[in-house]
Write an enzyme that holds these catalytic residues in place. Structure first.
Site, short mmCIF file in Angstrom:
data_model
loop_
_atom_site.label_atom_id
_atom_site.label_comp_id
_atom_site.label_asym_id
_atom_site.label_seq_id
_atom_site.Cartn_x
_atom_site.Cartn_y
_atom_site.Cartn_z
N ARG A 207 -3.67 -4.18 9.97
CA ARG A 207 -4.57 -3.83 8.87
C ARG A 207 -5.84 -3.16 9.37
O ARG A 207 -6.39 -2.27 8.70
CB ARG A 207 -4.92 -5.09 8.08
N HIS B 12 -7.64 0.21 7.75
CA HIS B 12 -9.01 0.23 7.24
C HIS B 12 -9.91 1.13 8.07
O HIS B 12 -10.96 1.57 7.59
CB HIS B 12 -9.57 -1.18 7.14
N ASP B 13 -9.54 1.40 9.30
CA ASP B 13 -10.29 2.39 10.08
C ASP B 13 -9.95 3.80 9.61
O ASP B 13 -10.83 4.61 9.31
CB ASP B 13 -9.99 2.22 11.58
N VAL C 104 -11.32 5.44 6.28
CA VAL C 104 -12.77 5.64 6.14
C VAL C 104 -13.22 6.64 7.19
O VAL C 104 -13.34 6.30 8.36
CB VAL C 104 -13.52 4.30 6.27
N GLY D 173 -11.60 8.89 8.67
CA GLY D 173 -10.62 9.16 9.72
C GLY D 173 -10.47 8.03 10.73
O GLY D 173 -11.25 7.07 10.75
N SER E 236 -14.67 3.72 13.55
CA SER E 236 -15.93 3.42 12.85
C SER E 236 -15.95 1.98 12.33
O SER E 236 -17.01 1.34 12.31
CB SER E 236 -16.16 4.41 11.70
N ASN F 282 -13.63 -5.38 3.16
CA ASN F 282 -13.57 -5.91 4.53
C ASN F 282 -14.23 -7.28 4.69
O ASN F 282 -13.73 -8.14 5.43
CB ASN F 282 -14.26 -4.94 5.50
N HIS G 88 2.79 -5.03 4.04
CA HIS G 88 2.60 -6.33 3.41
C HIS G 88 3.82 -7.24 3.56
O HIS G 88 3.90 -8.27 2.92
CB HIS G 88 2.20 -6.16 1.93
N ASP H 224 10.12 -7.21 8.12
CA ASP H 224 11.43 -6.83 7.57
C ASP H 224 11.21 -6.14 6.22
O ASP H 224 10.10 -5.69 5.93
CB ASP H 224 12.32 -8.09 7.42
C1 HEM Z 1 -1.57 0.64 -0.80
C2 HEM Z 1 -2.78 0.14 -0.91
C3 HEM Z 1 -3.18 -1.17 -0.32
C4 HEM Z 1 -3.88 -2.14 -0.95
C5 HEM Z 1 -4.43 -2.08 -2.38
C6 HEM Z 1 -4.02 -3.24 -0.02
C7 HEM Z 1 -4.69 -4.41 -0.29
C8 HEM Z 1 -4.68 -5.53 0.51
C9 HEM Z 1 -5.30 -6.79 0.17
C10 HEM Z 1 -6.10 -7.07 -1.08
C11 HEM Z 1 -5.02 -7.66 1.17
C12 HEM Z 1 -5.46 -9.11 1.26
C13 HEM Z 1 -6.90 -9.15 1.70
C14 HEM Z 1 -7.53 -10.51 1.50
O1 HEM Z 1 -7.36 -11.10 0.42
O2 HEM Z 1 -8.21 -11.00 2.42
C15 HEM Z 1 -4.24 -6.95 2.16
C16 HEM Z 1 -3.77 -7.50 3.33
C17 HEM Z 1 -3.08 -6.79 4.29
N1 HEM Z 1 -2.85 -5.43 4.27
FE1 HEM Z 1 -3.06 -4.20 2.70
N2 HEM Z 1 -3.38 -2.92 1.14
C18 HEM Z 1 -2.86 -1.67 1.02
C19 HEM Z 1 -2.19 -0.97 1.99
C20 HEM Z 1 -2.00 -1.41 3.28
C21 HEM Z 1 -1.56 -0.58 4.38
C22 HEM Z 1 -1.30 0.92 4.29
C23 HEM Z 1 -1.48 -1.39 5.47
C24 HEM Z 1 -1.09 -1.04 6.89
C25 HEM Z 1 -0.30 -0.04 7.21
C26 HEM Z 1 -1.84 -2.73 5.04
C27 HEM Z 1 -1.80 -3.85 5.83
C28 HEM Z 1 -2.17 -5.11 5.41
C29 HEM Z 1 -1.90 -6.32 6.17
C30 HEM Z 1 -1.07 -6.39 7.43
C31 HEM Z 1 -2.50 -7.38 5.47
C32 HEM Z 1 -2.55 -8.85 5.90
C33 HEM Z 1 -3.72 -8.99 6.89
C34 HEM Z 1 -3.93 -10.39 7.45
O3 HEM Z 1 -3.15 -11.31 7.19
O4 HEM Z 1 -4.93 -10.55 8.19
N3 HEM Z 1 -2.19 -2.69 3.72
N4 HEM Z 1 -4.06 -5.66 1.73
#
Ligand code: HEM
Ligand code: NAG
Length: 321
Positions: free
Chosen positions: A65, A69-70, A73, A75, A79, A97, A196, A253
């Site tokens: 993640r 997030h890098d 924002v 590129g 940052s 964040n 996810h 998976d």
């Molecule tokens: C499509 C739009 C996306 C939205 C709206 C989104 C939103 C979120 C949100 C709300 C969370 C939980 C944060 C929290 O409650 O603390 C999350 C977790 C996560 N996101 Fe996304 N996300 C998106 C795309 C992505 C992308 C593109 C990636 C990586 C390629 C990604 C990787 C992750 C991972 C791995 C987690 C779990 C992190 C952890 O357990 O520490 N997400 N995301």
């Protein structure tokens, strides 16, 4: 020859030179960028990522993640990693964040191991890209050759982080336009959302969905299960965690897509992808998901890198040199 046409052809030359300068300073990333300057880079990064995941499985998700997030924002420029200073407020405390992104200590550990092996050579931005790939591989996902050669930003923007990171309440069209703004396609959106398949979300990110979307796009028993650890009233249990992938949140998976098809996506934004045929394709074919995910990760990694003499190679990922 008229003076106007020679004038316009010299304008063309000036334009072409200008274009080449701008584009070449934004040169292509390459997979072998450090192969002679830091030959042990990949094994060095991988061993730190492996021990971090051995300590805590979730860290693989957190590192993946960080790269997202890098990149979204200004590129993929490291940052996100900058701590606040007296002259600027960084991205760590931005709304998407704050209290949510994690793994900065692991990035510090990787950076010091890499600095020991090859001082002053490898950017923090590239370390994020490699750590993301290694995390996916260690948790059972696909591998790919990571494109490298990014340099690190000398500034960060909290407001850009607030504005550019997509939100879990987004509709499909908002998600699409957020990805389009970064030059990413609908395939990239659906494939990258498959990240996810690992990791956790806080109650505050899915509360509205599990209480207010019942009856039209959430499985009722799934909602009930999630309600048990996420109270209706905000300010209680905001930080309680639930897995983004119901079955296997520490294994990379395609269950994430299967969940969506059975209306068990945790975030509203996850469930929005049910409207796309690609989601069903990935639910039915792990190989297609893996190969599209790998491609999409390199596409995301191409977002506005600093190259050439732009930016710097930070010594410490938390502060500019
Ligand atoms: C499509 C739009 C996306 C939205 C709206 C989104 C939103 C979120 C949100 C709300 C969370 C939980 C944060 C929290 O409650 O603390 C999350 C977790 C996560 N996101 Fe996304 N996300 C998106 C795309 C992505 C992308 C593109 C990636 C990586 C390629 C990604 C990787 C992750 C991972 C791995 C987690 C779990 C992190 C952890 O357990 O520490 N997400 N995301
Ligand atoms: C970040 O989160 C903490 C703890 O929830 C809160 O006290 C602080 O005000 C937040 N910072 C910003 C900039 O929103």
């Amino acid at each position: 020859m008229s003076s106007s046409s020679s004038c316009s052809s010299s304008l063309t030359v000036i334009f072409v030179v200008f274009y080449l300068l701008v584009v070449s300073s934004n040169a292509q990333l390459t997979t072998n960028f450090y192969s002679s300057s830091c030959p042990n880079l990949h094994s060095t990064v991988k061993s730190v990522v492996q021990s971090a995941i051995n300590r805590e499985n979730r860290m693989g998700a957190s590192l993946l993640r960080l790269f997202f997030h890098d990149c979204f924002v200004s590129g993929c420029d490291g940052s996100l990693l900058l701590d606040d200073t007296s002259t600027f407020t960084g991205e760590k405390m931005a709304r998407p964040n704050n209290g949510s992104v994690r793994g900065f200590e692991v990035i510090d550990q990787i950076k010091s191991a890499v600095e020991n092996a090859c001082p002053g050579i490898v950017s923090c931005a590239d370390i994020l890209a490699i750590a993301a790939r290694d995390s996916v591989v260690i948790l059972g996902g696909p591998s790919w050759n990571v494109k490298l050669g990014r340099r690190d930003a000398r500034t960060a923007s909290q407001s850009a982080a607030n504005n550019n990171i997509p939100q879990p309440t987004f509709s499909l069209s908002q998600l699409l336009s957020s990805f389009e703004d970064q030059g990413l396609s609908i395939t990239d959106l659906v494939a990258l959302s498959g990240a996810h398949t690992i990791g956790q979300a806080r109650c505050t990110s899915f509360r509205n969905r599990i209480y207010n979307e019942i009856g039209y796009n959430i499985d009722a028993s799934f909602a009930k299960t999630r309600q048990a650890n996420c109270p209706r009233s905000s300010n209680s249990g905001d930080n309680n965690l639930a897995p983004l992938d119901l079955q296997t949140p520490t294994y990379f998976d395609n269950d994430y897509y299967k969940n969506i098809i059975s209306q068990k996506g945790l975030l509203h934004s996850d469930q929005e992808l049910s409207m796309k045929a690609l989601t069903e394709g990935y639910a039915n074919n792990l190989d297609t998901f893996f190969s599209d995910f790998a491609t999409a990760m390199n596409n995301m990694g191409d977002i506005k890198p600093l190259t050439g003499s732009n930016g710097e190679i930070r010594k410490n990922c938390r502060m500019i040199n």
